[in-house]
Each structure stands twice: as C-alpha cells, then as structure tokens.
Design a protein around this motif. Structure first.
Motif, PDB file in Angstrom:
ATOM      1  N   SER A 100      64.135  80.762  61.235  1.00 30.02           N
ATOM      2  CA  SER A 100      64.320  80.694  59.790  1.00 30.02           C
ATOM      3  C   SER A 100      64.637  82.067  59.205  1.00 30.02           C
ATOM      4  O   SER A 100      65.525  82.208  58.358  1.00 30.02           O
ATOM      5  N   ILE A 101      63.939  83.095  59.695  1.00 29.02           N
ATOM      6  CA  ILE A 101      64.166  84.464  59.202  1.00 29.02           C
ATOM      7  C   ILE A 101      65.536  84.967  59.634  1.00 29.02           C
ATOM      8  O   ILE A 101      66.284  85.548  58.839  1.00 29.02           O
ATOM      9  N   LEU A 102      65.892  84.745  60.909  1.00 30.36           N
ATOM     10  CA  LEU A 102      67.179  85.223  61.409  1.00 30.36           C
ATOM     11  C   LEU A 102      68.348  84.589  60.673  1.00 30.36           C
ATOM     12  O   LEU A 102      69.369  85.242  60.434  1.00 30.36           O
ATOM     13  N   LEU A 103      68.196  83.310  60.300  1.00 29.11           N
ATOM     14  CA  LEU A 103      69.285  82.623  59.608  1.00 29.11           C
ATOM     15  C   LEU A 103      69.497  83.158  58.191  1.00 29.11           C
ATOM     16  O   LEU A 103      70.516  82.866  57.564  1.00 29.11           O
ATOM     17  N   VAL A 104      68.558  83.962  57.697  1.00 27.59           N
ATOM     18  CA  VAL A 104      68.751  84.627  56.412  1.00 27.59           C
ATOM     19  C   VAL A 104      69.730  85.786  56.571  1.00 27.59           C
ATOM     20  O   VAL A 104      70.538  86.073  55.685  1.00 27.59           O
ATOM     21  N   PHE A 105      69.665  86.455  57.745  1.00 25.10           N
ATOM     22  CA  PHE A 105      70.447  87.672  57.959  1.00 25.10           C
ATOM     23  C   PHE A 105      71.718  87.446  58.762  1.00 25.10           C
ATOM     24  O   PHE A 105      72.590  88.296  58.798  1.00 25.10           O
ATOM     25  N   PRO A 393      73.700 103.299  52.342  1.00 29.41           N
ATOM     26  CA  PRO A 393      72.361 103.241  51.725  1.00 29.41           C
ATOM     27  C   PRO A 393      71.299 102.598  52.605  1.00 29.41           C
ATOM     28  O   PRO A 393      70.107 102.847  52.412  1.00 29.41           O
ATOM     29  N   ILE A 394      71.705 101.757  53.566  1.00 29.30           N
ATOM     30  CA  ILE A 394      70.707 101.141  54.456  1.00 29.30           C
ATOM     31  C   ILE A 394      70.692 101.794  55.843  1.00 29.30           C
ATOM     32  O   ILE A 394      70.072 101.279  56.764  1.00 29.30           O
ATOM     33  N   GLY A 395      71.384 102.929  55.982  1.00 31.42           N
ATOM     34  CA  GLY A 395      71.187 103.748  57.171  1.00 31.42           C
ATOM     35  C   GLY A 395      72.200 103.633  58.287  1.00 31.42           C
ATOM     36  O   GLY A 395      72.031 104.264  59.333  1.00 31.42           O
ATOM     37  N   SER A 429      71.635  94.315  57.113  1.00 30.19           N
ATOM     38  CA  SER A 429      71.431  93.362  56.034  1.00 30.19           C
ATOM     39  C   SER A 429      71.839  93.970  54.683  1.00 30.19           C
ATOM     40  O   SER A 429      71.607  95.146  54.436  1.00 30.19           O
ATOM     41  N   TYR A 430      72.437  93.148  53.823  1.00 29.28           N
ATOM     42  CA  TYR A 430      73.008  93.654  52.591  1.00 29.28           C
ATOM     43  C   TYR A 430      71.978  93.604  51.466  1.00 29.28           C
ATOM     44  O   TYR A 430      71.418  92.534  51.181  1.00 29.28           O
ATOM     45  N   PRO A 431      71.725  94.733  50.815  1.00 29.11           N
ATOM     46  CA  PRO A 431      70.691  94.788  49.767  1.00 29.11           C
ATOM     47  C   PRO A 431      71.008  93.861  48.602  1.00 29.11           C
ATOM     48  O   PRO A 431      72.175  93.665  48.233  1.00 29.11           O
ATOM     49  N   THR A 432      69.990  93.273  48.043  1.00 25.95           N
ATOM     50  CA  THR A 432      70.162  92.342  46.923  1.00 25.95           C
ATOM     51  C   THR A 432      69.925  93.021  45.571  1.00 25.95           C
ATOM     52  O   THR A 432      69.955  92.359  44.536  1.00 25.95           O
ATOM     53  N   GLU A 433      69.687  94.339  45.583  1.00 29.54           N
ATOM     54  CA  GLU A 433      69.510  95.061  44.329  1.00 29.54           C
ATOM     55  C   GLU A 433      70.877  95.468  43.774  1.00 29.54           C
ATOM     56  O   GLU A 433      71.818  95.720  44.516  1.00 29.54           O
ATOM     57  N   LYS A 434      70.986  95.568  42.485  1.00 22.15           N
ATOM     58  CA  LYS A 434      72.233  95.934  41.819  1.00 22.15           C
ATOM     59  C   LYS A 434      72.598  97.375  42.144  1.00 22.15           C
ATOM     60  O   LYS A 434      71.778  98.287  42.050  1.00 22.15           O
ATOM     61  N   LEU A 435      73.859  97.606  42.548  1.00 26.96           N
ATOM     62  CA  LEU A 435      74.344  98.959  42.798  1.00 26.96           C
ATOM     63  C   LEU A 435      74.532  99.701  41.480  1.00 26.96           C
ATOM     64  O   LEU A 435      74.902  99.109  40.459  1.00 26.96           O
ATOM     65  N   GLU A 436      74.297 101.003  41.523  1.00 30.06           N
ATOM     66  CA  GLU A 436      74.580 101.827  40.355  1.00 30.06           C
ATOM     67  C   GLU A 436      76.028 102.303  40.422  1.00 30.06           C
ATOM     68  O   GLU A 436      76.451 102.902  41.406  1.00 30.06           O
ATOM     69  N   LEU A 491      82.701  87.416  60.692  1.00 32.03           N
ATOM     70  CA  LEU A 491      82.434  87.429  59.262  1.00 32.03           C
ATOM     71  C   LEU A 491      81.023  87.958  59.002  1.00 32.03           C
ATOM     72  O   LEU A 491      80.153  87.852  59.864  1.00 32.03           O
ATOM     73  N   PRO A 492      80.787  88.513  57.818  1.00 35.80           N
ATOM     74  CA  PRO A 492      79.436  88.980  57.482  1.00 35.80           C
ATOM     75  C   PRO A 492      78.483  87.812  57.317  1.00 35.80           C
ATOM     76  O   PRO A 492      78.903  86.671  57.072  1.00 35.80           O
ATOM     77  N   GLY A 493      77.208  88.084  57.438  1.00 31.71           N
ATOM     78  CA  GLY A 493      76.194  87.028  57.411  1.00 31.71           C
ATOM     79  C   GLY A 493      75.802  86.598  56.015  1.00 31.71           C
ATOM     80  O   GLY A 493      74.678  86.880  55.566  1.00 31.71           O
ATOM     81  N   PHE A 494      76.691  85.907  55.338  1.00 29.66           N
ATOM     82  CA  PHE A 494      76.386  85.394  54.000  1.00 29.66           C
ATOM     83  C   PHE A 494      76.206  83.884  53.985  1.00 29.66           C
ATOM     84  O   PHE A 494      76.147  83.273  52.915  1.00 29.66           O
ATOM     85  N   GLY A 495      76.176  83.272  55.153  1.00 34.74           N
ATOM     86  CA  GLY A 495      75.961  81.837  55.213  1.00 34.74           C
ATOM     87  C   GLY A 495      77.143  81.008  54.756  1.00 34.74           C
ATOM     88  O   GLY A 495      76.971  79.855  54.343  1.00 34.74           O
ATOM     89  N   PHE A 496      78.339  81.582  54.812  1.00 35.35           N
ATOM     90  CA  PHE A 496      79.528  80.818  54.429  1.00 35.35           C
ATOM     91  C   PHE A 496      79.723  79.620  55.353  1.00 35.35           C
ATOM     92  O   PHE A 496      79.403  79.676  56.540  1.00 35.35           O
ATOM     93  N   GLU A 497      80.285  78.558  54.793  1.00 35.32           N
ATOM     94  CA  GLU A 497      80.720  77.410  55.571  1.00 35.32           C
ATOM     95  C   GLU A 497      82.237  77.300  55.469  1.00 35.32           C
ATOM     96  O   GLU A 497      82.862  77.929  54.603  1.00 35.32           O
ATOM     97  N   ASP A 498      82.823  76.496  56.352  1.00 29.88           N
ATOM     98  CA  ASP A 498      84.284  76.365  56.364  1.00 29.88           C
ATOM     99  C   ASP A 498      84.835  76.026  54.984  1.00 29.88           C
ATOM    100  O   ASP A 498      85.869  76.550  54.563  1.00 29.88           O
ATOM    101  N   LYS A 499      84.129  75.153  54.274  1.00 33.27           N
ATOM    102  CA  LYS A 499      84.610  74.692  52.969  1.00 33.27           C
ATOM    103  C   LYS A 499      84.604  75.794  51.914  1.00 33.27           C
ATOM    104  O   LYS A 499      85.262  75.670  50.862  1.00 33.27           O
ATOM    105  N   ASP A 500      83.883  76.902  52.182  1.00 33.35           N
ATOM    106  CA  ASP A 500      83.815  78.000  51.215  1.00 33.35           C
ATOM    107  C   ASP A 500      85.012  78.936  51.304  1.00 33.35           C
ATOM    108  O   ASP A 500      85.184  79.799  50.429  1.00 33.35           O
ATOM    109  N   LEU A 501      85.821  78.796  52.360  1.00 33.64           N
ATOM    110  CA  LEU A 501      86.893  79.752  52.620  1.00 33.64           C
ATOM    111  C   LEU A 501      88.267  79.113  52.464  1.00 33.64           C
ATOM    112  O   LEU A 501      88.477  77.961  52.857  1.00 33.64           O
TER     113      LEU A 501
END
Length: 677
Positions: A100-105, A393-395, A429-436, A491-501
């Motif tokens: 479950s955790i891995l599928l987030v990233f 920013p994430i190293g 993993s991509y930060p969810t905080e707003k970039l300045e 592709l990056p790990g944003f959980g896209f599905e075929d229908k999203d592209l």
C-alpha cells in the motif's frame, strides 16, 4: 459472587481460545480468508474495493485465501501454534501495508524482488518520508515487535503435535493449490506471466502476485527448445543478409566512419502535455520537442511505470524482452549476478569502441558496480566519483553534472567511445508542498497536493530539458562525430492510467536520436528491447546475435517465439548459439572514468597534520591509515588534509571511495616511506 463470575468468564475465554487453536485446520482457512480480505483492503486502499473484488472474482479471492492458509498451516507443525499463527498473519499484513505504501510512490506493487533491494530502500527512506513519518514507521515496527514478544510469552502452547494429521493437511493444501493454479491458468482466470504487473496484482490478487514473483523467476524452458531448433534458428540469423531489401549494408564498416555513441536514459522523463486536463504555464520541454521535430524519434514501450529504471536499462542494453522473465523480476539482481550477457557494450567493443557507464547516483544501487562488469563495460563513473555542486530539494543530484562526465569519457581514450549515461534528477518522491516562485505553474488536478507534486516534477524536467540544450552545445562543437540517443526510462509515479493520457499508454515514453552530423530523419515506435538493434542498423552494423535477430525478424509472426528461445538459451540453456560456451568474459571494471590516484603524502606545516595529494578525490573519499579511518577534510579533487595524524615508515595509507551504504567501491594504496635522517 461477582468475583466467582469473573474468574469463570476468564476461564471460559481461555478454553474458547484453546479450542480454536486446537481445531487449527478450520482456523487456517478462516484466518486465511480474513487475512486476504485485510491485505486486499490495504492494497486497494478501500474495504469497498476489496469487497467488490470478492464478489466479482470469488474463485480468485478464495484461491488467494488458500495461499495464505497454506502458509499459516506451518503453525500446525509446532507447539507454539497460536504464536506462529499470529506471526505469519502479521507478516502478510505487513506485506500488504508495504504494498500500500509503495503504490503511493510508484505504480509497481511490492514483489519478492523488493526484498533484495531492502538495503537500498533504507538508504532512500529520508528522500521519501519526512522525519515524523520515519518516527511513526519506526514506532509501528517497534510496537509490532513488542506485541509479538508479548504473544510469544502469553499465548497458549500445545502439549503435543499431531504430526501425521498435520502433515497430511499441509500436503493436501499444497496439492489443492497446485491443482487450482493449473485450473486457473488453463481457464484464463490466472496468468503465469504478467505483461502489466500492476494490473496483474489487481486482477489476480496480492498473494498470488507476490508468490509468483517469489517462485517464478528466470525464463521457463520453452517447449520448442532443443539443439535442432537452436541450430535452425542460428542458421537463419547468421546466413541471411540483414538489409536484403536495400543496398545500404556494408560488409565491413570502417572504424573512422562510425561516430561516438551516447545513450542517455532520463529518469522519469516524459512530456506532461500528454496528461489530459493538465495545463502548464509554459512549455517545460522546448529543447526536446524541437528535437522530436528535427531528428529521428518515436514512442518507446518500456517495461515499467513509476519505478524499475534498471529493467528499462536491461532491455536497452541487452535487447532482451523482460516479458519472458518472472513477474517483477530484476535480472540485475538475479541471473546477471551469475553470468555475463550479450550486450550493447560487448557488441560495440567488437567494432573497436571503449564502453563507459555513467550515473549521478550511488554506484551500488541495483548492484551496478558488479553488473556492469557482466555487461562488458570498461569504466563506471557513479556519484562517488563526481563533484556534485547542485542537488534537487529532495536530495537527488542534478543532471547538469553529466555534461562534464560525458566529456571526460569522450576524451579518456583514443578510441571511439560508447557511453551509457543514466540520469537521476527527475526521481521522486515528489513533494506535495507548494513551491516558492516556480518557473512553471501547473493546474488541472482535483487536489492541491497533486498540483503541487506535479508542479515540482514539471520544474525538475524543465531543468533536465535545459541540461539537454547545454549537452548539445558541448557535443556540437566536439571534434568527432557523435550520436546521442536519449529517452525516458518510465513515467513518473503519479498513478496515471491509460485513460489519463492522450497517447493511451502508461508504458510509453519517447526517444530521440540527435547527431552532430547529417542523418536521415526516421519516425518509428519501438520496444525498449529493440532500441539498440535499431541504432546499430542506423550505424550500418549488425554485431551480436540478438542485434541480427531483431533486425531480421522484427514484425514477423515467429518474432517473439524465436526471441524467447534465444533468451532462454543464452542465459539458462545450453548456449547452443555460442557452440556451448559463453564467449563473453566479465570485464575488469574500473570505477570512475579516471581512477583515483595518490601522488604524494607529506607532513603539513601544521602540527600532526598530513596532506594527501593526488587526483580525482571527491567528498566520498575516505582515508584510512593501517585500516583505521582518520580525521580528515576534503580540500579539493587534488588534496585531502588529515588531522591528528602522525605517519611512520611502513604505514599503509589508503583512499577509499565509499557510498552512503558504506560499501567500498574502489581503493588506492600507498606505503609510507619516511626518508632516513
């Protein structure tokens, strides 16, 4: 009366608990069902989705429950039955939670191969989790350990084990599962090989998916495999001309006519414009899009999504199709630990090239420091051999550093060079905080956190696109011909599905073949395992059996069947295509395009200080004296300063390149020789 009632109630509870675990045969099945429901709830992140899965696919659900029940049946063979039940149940829940955790990233689920990568996972925890999240995870693990310890001490212990009955039960479960597996595969309810591993885990359940990744590794022996079939296939590959419909093929290609060849595998790189409903304030990939219009390009079908860089890498380097391997398998962690493999590097070296690998990340990740020797590379420059001036920013190291490393590799030998460079800047993993003050703003996602994460990603690949522009400037002025093949690994790990592209596939990235000399533009869509053979064809070369095979049989009806035979024969079979003996020997891989060297070791003007002078030192250089690390300061790539150190005649001074995982990648030594006074 009240006291007597309470004692009686406790006694009844203990008797009930004891009876449950005495009747453990039914308990296995009940717990298997409950555990499977919990695991699927975690994997699907919804009890409703897990319930729908149960209703829609009852055979698959109960089959997976039997798999868990079979593992739980190990408790029947020990006296501490209740504790072992609890332990195995907890392990399954833990794996469901990990999934479950891995599928987030990332898009790919938790497989047995991830257990081989556990050491790397620990090294990357700080890039995926905040400090409080790490504390929470640590607390959960500690709490689980304490609960299991209490259960071990408190849970009832059987006086004896009914060995015959228990063994019979375990064996019956085993053969029942094997029979149901056969039935499932024959009827199409189950699949043995997974084309899309994420979808397979959803269709066939986590227990079956994970078990398959644990048991089903390597390439199964094809039914058609035999000495005769391989001889027949080899004859077809070697006897037929590659370019039988054109006169462009040359029997021999002059070495001076060939360019330097650079493969650039870009981390999580793809065009955000393919995502439906998403708007960027300006184009993040102007260079890449211009190149697509000017140079040969197309879609590239890759074997993974969100993670699995090494598997795209494997397909490109070897020309092998990963669909024939076990589900979720990383050949870098399995078969390539044992044997060499025909590869791009070996093939190009037959043409007089020197082969270099470059990666601005840890050298031990996916054990590249070992595997690249099995793939024929001469040198491997990892982050431990680079001066990293900028990180994300994430190293993660920024990709601009690769320009200097590629130039260094091109200049390192008098020969033509083939370079395989692997970037890392686009990694999550991509930060969810707003970039300045982001250079590019993103809108279109339903949630702000999604917008912020994708905005971070878009700004990183914008910098990667600028890196491509700067790299081209360097290569354009290089005095020799250069071919640059660049592509996204997944592709990056944003959980896209075929229908999203807009292009309709989460397994498609893109490639471009850039050159600093004229080359006819061709637009072709390719599989990752076809890319290097296609490039060889553009060079007018055919080195390597797999190269010849792809060039001859691509698009033919027997194409995949023959490729399966070749892959099995080369890695797991009798190597009939090589006359029974693997011709590829591991290389003596030099870490660093240029090796670390020690020129001199002298006392400093400061008391008890020593200056170690040489070249190619980095922040990852660690000096030891007689095996013990000393207090030191990295000054620059030519000098390291040692404090509180007094050297005497005969001391052994060593400079090690050591990654974050504390593994030594290379060592250079010097025996101290003091001049006699």
């Amino acid at each position: 009366m009240k006291q007597i009632f309470q004692k009686k109630d406790v006694s009844q509870k203990n008797v009930w608990l004891e009876r449950v675990f005495q009747n453990s045969y039914s308990c296995c099945l009940i717990l298997g069902f409950i555990c499977n429901l919990a695991v699927e709830t975690l994997s699907r992140k919804s009890p409703i989705a897990a319930g729908q899965y149960l209703v829609q696919k009852p055979f698959i659900f109960f089959y997976n429950s039997l798999i868990i029940a079979f593992t739980l049946s190990a408790a029947l063979l020990v006296k501490r039955r209740a504790f072992v039940f609890s332990l195995i149940f907890a392990v399954w829940i833990g794996m469901g939670l990990a999934n479950s955790i891995l599928l987030v990233f990332r898009t790919t689920p938790f497989t047995a191969v991830d257990l081989r990568l556990i050491e790397y996972a620990f090294a990357l925890l700080d890039r995926y989790f905040s400090v409080w999240q790490l504390f929470l995870l640590g607390g959960l693990l500690l709490a689980a350990a304490l609960v299991l310890a209490v259960l071990f001490l408190k849970m009832p212990k059987q006086e004896s084990v009914a060995w015959k009955k228990s063994f019979a039960y375990v064996i019956v479960l085993f053969f029942l599962i094997r029979w149901l597996t056969w039935v499932g595969i024959q009827t199409g309810l189950l699949a043995k090989n997974f084309g899309n591993i994420n979808q397979a885990f959803r269709d066939y359940g986590f227990p079956y998916g994970f078990s398959s990744s644990l048991i089903n590794t390597g390439i199964d022996k094809p039914k058609e495999y035999s000495v005769d079939s391989m001889e027949e296939l080899l004859e077809e590959v070697t006897d037929r001309p590659i370019y039988h419909n054109t006169n462009s093929y040359q029997e021999e290609v002059e070495e001076t006519d060939l360019p330097n060849v650079i493969y650039l595998q870009l981390e999580s790189f793809f065009d955000p414009g393919y995502v439906k409903g998403i708007t960027c304030s300006k184009d993040p990939l102007p260079t890449f899009k211009e190149w697509k219009e000017t140079y040969s390009s197309g879609f590239l079908q890759v074997p993974s999504v969100g993670a699995g860089t090494a598997n795209t890498e494997f397909e490109v380097l070897t020309g092998m199709n990963l669909d024939f391997f076990g589900p979720g398998e990383y050949p870098y962690k399995t078969i390539l630990q044992e044997t060499t493999c025909e590869s791009l590097a070996y093939n190009m070296k037959e043409l007089g090239y020197c082969a270099h690998a470059i990666h601005n990340n840890e050298g031990t990740f996916y054990e590249r420091n070992k595997v690249f020797s099995q793939l024929g590379f001469d040198t491997f420059a990892s982050i431990e051999y680079m001066r990293i001036r900028e990180v994300t920013p994430i190293g993660w190291a920024k990709d601009e550093v690769l320009i200097g490393e590629i130039k260094k590799a091109l200049k390192s030998t008098e020969k033509k060079d083939v370079i395989y460079a692997i970037s890392v800047q686009g990694h999550g993993s991509y930060p969810t905080e707003k970039l300045e003050n982001p250079k590019i703003q993103v809108t279109g996602f339903a949630e702000d956190t999604q917008n912020h994460a994708f905005e971070y990603y878009v700004n990183e690949i914008y910098e990667m696109d600028q890196f491509l522009h700067d790299l081209a400037i360097m290569l354009q002025s290089y005095p020799e011909k250069v071919m640059l093949i660049l592509y996204g690994d997944h592709l990056p790990g944003f959980g896209f599905e075929d229908k999203d592209l807009k292009n309709g596939s989460i397994y498609q990235t893109e490639y471009v073949i850039w050159t600093n000399y004229p080359l006819e533009k061709q637009n072709r869509d390719l599989e990752a395992y076809q890319l290097s053979a296609y490039v060889m064809k553009r060079l007018g070369c055919q080195n390597g059996i797999l190269t010849k095979y792809h060039q001859l049989f691509e698009g033919k009806e027997e194409y995949l069947e023959g490729l399966n035979l070749l892959e099995y024969d080369m890695l797991y079979g009798e190597q009939e295509v090589y006359d029974g003996k693997n011709p590829y020997q591991p290389t003596k891989l030099q870490m660093g395009t240029e090796p670390v060297q020690i020129f001199s070791v002298n006392d400093s003007e400061e008391e008890n200080c020593v200056l170690v002078r040489g070249r190619n030192f980095t922040e990852y250089s660690v000096v030891t004296v007689n095996g013990k690390e000393v207090l030191q300061e990295f000054t620059n790539s030519f000098q390291i300063k040692l404090y509180q150190t007094i050297l005497k005649d005969g001391d052994l001074l060593e400079v090690h390149q050591i990654g974050k995982d504390k593994q030594i990648l290379s060592t250079v030594k010097k025996i101290i020789q003091k001049e006699s006074k």
